[in-house]
Structures are given as structure tokens and as C-alpha cells.
Design a protein around this motif. Structure first.
Motif, PDB file in Angstrom:
ATOM      1  N   UNK A  37       1.011  -1.143  -0.099  1.00 48.28           N
ATOM      2  CA  UNK A  37       0.136   0.206   0.057  1.00 48.28           C
ATOM      3  C   UNK A  37       0.718   1.186  -0.143  1.00 48.28           C
ATOM      4  N   UNK A  38       1.926   1.338   0.875  1.00 53.62           N
ATOM      5  CA  UNK A  38       2.764   2.317   0.835  1.00 53.62           C
ATOM      6  C   UNK A  38       3.440   2.750  -0.476  1.00 53.62           C
ATOM      7  N   UNK A  39       3.770   1.553  -1.266  1.00 54.39           N
ATOM      8  CA  UNK A  39       4.474   1.700  -2.696  1.00 54.39           C
ATOM      9  C   UNK A  39       3.631   2.275  -3.424  1.00 54.39           C
ATOM     10  N   UNK A  40       2.411   1.727  -3.336  1.00 55.61           N
ATOM     11  CA  UNK A  40       1.214   2.248  -4.228  1.00 55.61           C
ATOM     12  C   UNK A  40       1.088   3.798  -3.933  1.00 55.61           C
ATOM     13  N   UNK A  41       0.884   4.319  -2.996  1.00 56.52           N
ATOM     14  CA  UNK A  41       0.845   5.567  -2.492  1.00 56.52           C
ATOM     15  C   UNK A  41       1.853   6.413  -2.835  1.00 56.52           C
ATOM     16  N   UNK A  42       3.107   5.890  -2.730  1.00 56.58           N
ATOM     17  CA  UNK A  42       4.378   6.830  -3.314  1.00 56.58           C
ATOM     18  C   UNK A  42       4.159   7.184  -4.641  1.00 56.58           C
ATOM     19  N   UNK A  43       3.987   6.078  -5.483  1.00 61.33           N
ATOM     20  CA  UNK A  43       3.586   6.188  -7.095  1.00 61.33           C
ATOM     21  C   UNK A  43       2.443   7.204  -7.139  1.00 61.33           C
ATOM     22  N   UNK A  44       1.304   6.936  -6.504  1.00 60.85           N
ATOM     23  CA  UNK A  44       0.176   7.666  -6.822  1.00 60.85           C
ATOM     24  C   UNK A  44       0.404   9.111  -6.759  1.00 60.85           C
ATOM     25  N   UNK A  45       0.959   9.589  -5.474  1.00 66.58           N
ATOM     26  CA  UNK A  45       0.951  11.056  -5.388  1.00 66.58           C
ATOM     27  C   UNK A  45       2.101  11.659  -6.147  1.00 66.58           C
ATOM     28  N   UNK A  46       3.046  10.926  -6.686  1.00 66.39           N
ATOM     29  CA  UNK A  46       4.092  11.513  -7.599  1.00 66.39           C
ATOM     30  C   UNK A  46       3.369  11.763  -8.998  1.00 66.39           C
ATOM     31  N   UNK A  47       2.416  11.053  -9.537  1.00 68.86           N
ATOM     32  CA  UNK A  47       1.598  11.332 -10.515  1.00 68.86           C
ATOM     33  C   UNK A  47       0.856  12.677 -10.369  1.00 68.86           C
ATOM     34  N   UNK A  48       0.403  12.707  -9.227  1.00 63.14           N
ATOM     35  CA  UNK A  48      -0.647  13.967  -8.849  1.00 63.14           C
ATOM     36  C   UNK A  48       0.245  15.381  -8.770  1.00 63.14           C
ATOM     37  N   UNK A  49       1.605  14.995  -8.233  1.00 66.72           N
ATOM     38  CA  UNK A  49       2.523  16.181  -7.788  1.00 66.72           C
ATOM     39  C   UNK A  49       3.029  16.599  -9.416  1.00 66.72           C
ATOM     40  N   UNK A  50       3.273  15.744 -10.038  1.00 64.20           N
ATOM     41  CA  UNK A  50       3.622  16.048 -11.707  1.00 64.20           C
ATOM     42  C   UNK A  50       2.786  16.527 -12.299  1.00 64.20           C
ATOM     43  N   UNK A  51       1.562  16.500 -11.831  1.00 66.73           N
ATOM     44  CA  UNK A  51       0.212  16.899 -12.828  1.00 66.73           C
ATOM     45  C   UNK A  51       0.329  15.731 -14.109  1.00 66.73           C
ATOM     46  N   UNK A  52       0.370  14.608 -13.845  1.00 71.62           N
ATOM     47  CA  UNK A  52       0.359  13.640 -14.832  1.00 71.62           C
ATOM     48  C   UNK A  52      -0.979  13.114 -14.755  1.00 71.62           C
ATOM     49  N   UNK A  53      -2.210  13.728 -15.298  1.00 75.39           N
ATOM     50  CA  UNK A  53      -3.626  13.581 -14.944  1.00 75.39           C
ATOM     51  C   UNK A  53      -4.040  11.992 -15.389  1.00 75.39           C
TER      52      UNK A  53
END
Length: 151
Positions: free
Chosen positions: A21-37
């Protein structure tokens, strides 16, 4: 064809599940922070729900989530060089009887501008998710973001 399953591998320990779950969230927020919609939207199930704006209807489905992230970027940050960082912490993982995974955690948004060393702290929130596996990958099926400033 997209297949959403709620069955998790019951042989996994809570520690292994927590790490996944932590690995999933780490990747997910990077998409959001990079505005990779599109990449952020793809981290939700096909019918995923993103309820993150108090008083507004939740976003339902990847297309709606992607469009909202893109519109936010175009209207709020088009000419603003701010770097946003979403920080998820104090994550609790609760495997459910149906095989889904409910999580609860705190989220804080930090914003940093060029040549300004101190970040601005944005909203602080409490978040509840339901995670599921879709085509073998962990995805968010439902997210409810409750800002701390809302009573």
C-alpha cells in the motif's frame, strides 16, 4: 477487458500488505504532484470515486478524474511555477472481509516556489480509501478527502 477484484492474497502478512500500500501511494502522489492527470486517474479503478472537494459532487471514473486534474492544472497552475508535494502519513491498513483494503491516513500538501526555501503548508486532511486489485494492480476504488478546516 478490465477486471476489478476485491480478493486480496490472504497469505500476505499485514506487514507485506502495508508495504504494498505504501509503494502504491508513493507512486500515486508522484503522478499527482507532477500533474500527470492520466497516470493519476489510471491509479483508480475504472469506476473509481474521488471525493475531494467539500460541497461538490464526487468525480466518478477515470475520465472525470483526469479531466478535473487537467483543468486544475490549466486554471490554477498554468502560469504559477509552484511545486506541490502531497505527503501521506500515519497510514492504517484494514483488510476487509470482502477482500478490499480500507485505509485511513493524514494528508498534507506542501507548496514550494522558485527561490523560496520555506514551503507553504497547504490543506491538512483526513483521507479514507478503499483499495482493490484491477487487472492484478492495486488501485483506488473510493477516496474521501476530509479537509481539517471543514467542520
Amino acid at each position: 477487458m478490465t477486471t476489478t477484484t476485491l480478493a486480496t492474497d490472504r497469505s500476505r502478512s499485514i506487514s507485506e500488505l502495508y508495504a504494498e500500500v505504501q509503494q502504491f501511494y508513493a507512486g500515486q502522489v508522484r503522478f499527482l504532484d507532477a500533474m500527470q492527470a492520466d497516470a493519476f486517474a489510471d491509479s483508480f479503478t475504472e469506476d473509481g470515486v474521488f471525493d475531494h472537494r467539500p460541497g461538490a459532487d464526487p468525480l466518478v471514473g477515470r475520465a472525470a478524474i483526469s479531466a478535473a486534474i487537467r483543468a486544475y492544472q490549466e486554471t490554477k497552475h498554468a502560469a504559477d511555477p509552484v511545486q506541490r508535494r502531497h505527503w501521506f502519513n500515519m497510514v492504517q491498513v484494514f483488510p476487509q472481509d470482502d477482500g478490499s483494503i480500507r485505509t485511513e491516513y493524514y494528508a498534507v500538501v506542501y507548496q514550494t516556489r522558485p527561490n523560496v526555501s520555506e514551503p507553504m503548508v497547504g490543506p491538512s486532511c483526513f483521507v479514507t480509501d478503499v483499495l482493490a486489485f484491477e487487472d492484478g494492480e492495486l488501485r483506488t476504488k473510493f477516496r474521501k478527502v476530509s479537509p481539517d478546516y471543514e467542520v
